[in-house]
Design a protein around this motif. Structure first.
Motif, short mmCIF file in Angstrom:
data_model
loop_
_atom_site.label_atom_id
_atom_site.label_comp_id
_atom_site.label_asym_id
_atom_site.label_seq_id
_atom_site.Cartn_x
_atom_site.Cartn_y
_atom_site.Cartn_z
N LEU A 43 -25.40 11.48 2.73
CA LEU A 43 -26.73 11.66 3.31
C LEU A 43 -27.50 10.34 3.34
O LEU A 43 -28.17 10.02 4.33
CB LEU A 43 -27.51 12.70 2.50
N ALA A 44 -27.40 9.57 2.26
CA ALA A 44 -28.09 8.27 2.22
C ALA A 44 -27.56 7.34 3.30
O ALA A 44 -28.35 6.66 3.99
CB ALA A 44 -27.92 7.64 0.84
N LEU A 45 -26.25 7.30 3.48
CA LEU A 45 -25.68 6.45 4.52
C LEU A 45 -26.07 6.93 5.92
O LEU A 45 -26.29 6.12 6.82
CB LEU A 45 -24.16 6.40 4.38
N ALA A 46 -26.15 8.25 6.09
CA ALA A 46 -26.57 8.78 7.40
C ALA A 46 -27.99 8.34 7.73
O ALA A 46 -28.29 7.96 8.87
CB ALA A 46 -26.46 10.30 7.40
N LEU A 85 -23.42 25.92 6.88
CA LEU A 85 -24.83 26.28 6.77
C LEU A 85 -25.65 25.13 6.19
O LEU A 85 -26.80 24.91 6.59
CB LEU A 85 -24.98 27.53 5.89
N THR A 86 -25.06 24.39 5.26
CA THR A 86 -25.76 23.24 4.69
C THR A 86 -26.01 22.17 5.74
O THR A 86 -27.10 21.59 5.82
CB THR A 86 -24.96 22.66 3.52
N LEU A 87 -24.99 21.90 6.57
CA LEU A 87 -25.16 20.92 7.64
C LEU A 87 -26.23 21.38 8.64
O LEU A 87 -27.07 20.58 9.07
CB LEU A 87 -23.83 20.69 8.35
N ALA A 88 -26.19 22.67 8.99
CA ALA A 88 -27.19 23.19 9.91
C ALA A 88 -28.59 23.13 9.29
O ALA A 88 -29.57 22.80 9.96
CB ALA A 88 -26.84 24.62 10.32
N GLY A 89 -28.68 23.45 8.00
CA GLY A 89 -29.96 23.39 7.32
C GLY A 89 -30.50 21.97 7.24
O GLY A 89 -31.71 21.74 7.40
N ALA A 90 -29.61 21.00 7.00
CA ALA A 90 -30.04 19.61 6.95
C ALA A 90 -30.55 19.14 8.31
O ALA A 90 -31.57 18.44 8.40
CB ALA A 90 -28.89 18.72 6.48
N LEU A 95 -35.28 18.00 11.72
CA LEU A 95 -36.08 18.29 12.91
C LEU A 95 -37.51 18.67 12.52
O LEU A 95 -38.48 18.21 13.15
CB LEU A 95 -35.43 19.42 13.70
N ILE A 96 -37.66 19.48 11.47
CA ILE A 96 -39.00 19.87 11.02
C ILE A 96 -39.77 18.66 10.51
O ILE A 96 -40.97 18.50 10.78
CB ILE A 96 -38.88 20.95 9.93
N ALA A 97 -39.07 17.77 9.79
CA ALA A 97 -39.74 16.57 9.27
C ALA A 97 -40.22 15.68 10.41
O ALA A 97 -41.32 15.12 10.36
CB ALA A 97 -38.79 15.82 8.35
N VAL A 98 -39.38 15.54 11.43
CA VAL A 98 -39.78 14.71 12.58
C VAL A 98 -40.97 15.33 13.30
O VAL A 98 -41.92 14.62 13.69
CB VAL A 98 -38.59 14.54 13.54
N CYS A 99 -40.96 16.65 13.47
CA CYS A 99 -42.08 17.33 14.14
C CYS A 99 -43.37 17.19 13.32
O CYS A 99 -44.45 16.96 13.88
CB CYS A 99 -41.74 18.80 14.36
N ALA A 100 -43.25 17.34 12.00
CA ALA A 100 -44.43 17.20 11.15
C ALA A 100 -44.98 15.78 11.19
O ALA A 100 -46.21 15.57 11.25
CB ALA A 100 -44.08 17.60 9.71
N LEU A 101 -44.08 14.81 11.16
CA LEU A 101 -44.52 13.42 11.22
C LEU A 101 -45.17 13.10 12.56
O LEU A 101 -46.16 12.36 12.63
CB LEU A 101 -43.33 12.49 10.97
#
Length: 275
Positions: A43-46, A85-90, A95-101
């Protein structure tokens, strides 16, 4: 604009290094190999690759995302549902974080669109894009000028591993490399695609080797657009060696039988109908 380069001289070289290890760590996580360590590291590298503002990083992430999506679509029974499901949740959380920002900081959308446009759409018209296209054509010209034989490694500089391989080693050398890649990747082995549940039959060594095979394959995605030579690089050598070494170890009898590909293995289970 300040760009991530790590210890390398340019962002594309850093991305080529980081992307291979991102794929390897994520493949290990998909197979439950030290998931508490490989998952956060991947995740950090991504995130580093995403914020590197490098077109090579976006190409690599997009290409690997398509590969993972096809694996989930065509052979979902070989991957753990929780991992999917974890990949989809991430992805949803991002997406939610980008929309909130974007809601809290409206200028964020303009900033990100400018960065993405410069790294992708406007890249071809930039000085770097024009130079890469020029150097890539040299490999094609060398291939045809030598009638498919190649003019030798190190004879010219390219901007694509594919054109550098064709122009340097010709048709014979390119086919030999593809044979080596297929031997490391092993596309006909079930262990190449299976998840942790089926992977327990093969053992941890085989699963790590399968992750190395995927990393060896995917590390060529950035190299296809930035590599100046026909040398696939040290990372490719490491990942291919991991796959060749660990997957050459003897398997238990049950795992050896499960490795044999069959049509029934790839079909989805059909529920029985009462009648």
């Amino acid at each position: 604009m300040v760009r991530l380069t790590g210890i390398f001289t340019e962002p594309s070289a850093y991305v080529g290094f980081a992307f291979g290890w991102f794929v390897f760590l994520l493949e290990c996580w998909l197979r439950d190999i030290l998931p508490r360590r490989t998952g956060p590291a991947a995740l950090a590298l991504a995130l580093v690759l995403f914020f590197s503002t490098s077109s090579t990083a976006y190409l690599g992430l997009g290409g690997y995302g398509i590969i993972v999506g096809l694996r989930l679509l065509l052979a979902p029974q070989h991957l753990d549902a929780r991992k999917g499901l974890t990949l989809a949740g991430a992805a949803l959380a991002l997406l939610i974080a980008v929309c909130a920002l974007a809601f809290l900081w409206p200028a964020f959308i303009d900033l990100m669109s400018t960065i993405l446009r410069r790294a992708t759409i406007d890249k071809q018209d930039s000085e770097s894009g024009i130079q890469r296209a020029f150097w890539a054509r040299i490999g094609i010209d060398a291939f045809f000028a030598s009638y498919g034989i190649g003019i030798g490694p190190g004879s010219f500089r390219s901007s694509s591993f594919v054109t550098a391989m064709l122009g340097s080693t010709g048709l014979i050398g390119s086919l030999a490399f593809l044979a080596h890649l297929a031997r490391a990747f092993r596309p006909l082995r079930i262990s190449t695609y299976c998840g942790p549940r089926l992977g327990r039959q093969f053992g941890e060594n085989t699963m790590i080797g399968a992750a190395g095979g995927w990393a060896a394959l995917c590390v060529l995605i950035p190299a296809a657009v930035v590599s100046p030579t026909c040398d696939p690089g040290g990372d490719f050598a490491v990942f291919a060696a991991i796959s060749l070494a660990l997957r050459s170890l003897p398997l238990p009898r049950a795992a050896a039988v499960a490795q044999r590909p069959s049509v029934a293995t790839w079909r989805r289970p059909v529920p029985a109908h009462s009648g």
